[in-house]
Design an enzyme around this catalytic site. Sequence first.
Site, PDB file in Angstrom:
ATOM      1  N   GLY A 110      -9.816   5.729   5.315  1.00  0.00           N
ATOM      2  CA  GLY A 110      -9.201   4.621   4.584  1.00  0.00           C
ATOM      3  C   GLY A 110      -7.732   4.499   4.943  1.00  0.00           C
ATOM      4  O   GLY A 110      -7.005   3.732   4.336  1.00  0.00           O
ATOM      5  N   SER A 111      -7.303   5.312   5.899  1.00  0.00           N
ATOM      6  CA  SER A 111      -5.928   5.312   6.378  1.00  0.00           C
ATOM      7  C   SER A 111      -4.953   5.511   5.221  1.00  0.00           C
ATOM      8  O   SER A 111      -5.092   6.451   4.457  1.00  0.00           O
ATOM      9  CB  SER A 111      -5.654   4.031   7.162  1.00  0.00           C
ATOM     10  OG  SER A 111      -4.439   4.100   7.845  1.00  0.00           O
ATOM     11  N   HIS A 112      -3.995   4.627   5.096  1.00  0.00           N
ATOM     12  CA  HIS A 112      -2.941   4.782   4.097  1.00  0.00           C
ATOM     13  C   HIS A 112      -3.287   4.147   2.750  1.00  0.00           C
ATOM     14  O   HIS A 112      -2.490   4.196   1.827  1.00  0.00           O
ATOM     15  CB  HIS A 112      -1.654   4.145   4.632  1.00  0.00           C
ATOM     16  CG  HIS A 112      -1.814   2.681   4.887  1.00  0.00           C
ATOM     17  ND1 HIS A 112      -2.454   2.217   6.014  1.00  0.00           N
ATOM     18  CD2 HIS A 112      -1.483   1.602   4.154  1.00  0.00           C
ATOM     19  CE1 HIS A 112      -2.478   0.888   5.968  1.00  0.00           C
ATOM     20  NE2 HIS A 112      -1.906   0.495   4.850  1.00  0.00           N
TER      21      HIS A 112
END
Length: 189
Positions: A110-112
């Site tokens: 979900g990355s950041h």
Amino acid sequence: PWTVGEGSGLAGPIAGPRHRTAPSGVERVPSRGRHGGLEDAIELTRQFGTERVFVGMDNRLTSPPLQSALIDGLLSTGMNVTEIGPVITPTVYFASASYKGKAAGVQITGSHLTTQYNGIKMVRKEAFPLSGDAGIGDIRDMIAADAFPPPSGPQGGLDSREILDAYVEKIMSFIDPAIIKPFTVVLDA
């Protein structure tokens, strides 16, 4: 519907009933979606045109079931899969680029974004990112048309590999550690 991300991934309704993306209804959004709908994760990666796919994940609670569904889908198409565990995204890119044959990479991340989001980042051989202009549109079209190629052979093989040490060694080869002065790192989690 699954949507083409700005980076090397897809975002989708990974919550609730399964949906298909109409080719004309694709929006540019970050490469993440809400978690759920594991069938979509399987369908997104059924065909890479490579001999091996390296699969990693971040440390979100939703990553292991997405990774499992993704691996099952890849294996069902005859693809050989190497699971490299929880790693940062560049490690997946390194694994696919350093493989001697034709390899792709997939990172469940979900990355950041906040933890209710998760997604799939993909690279093909030589760690070339799949994006709206290079491959993800083809996957979107296969999903929309339910037109996946038949399996390329029998069930693929699965193995696990620890790649982090090789990745760190490669990164360290770019610098001279002797010139790095001591410093303090502060983390706020």
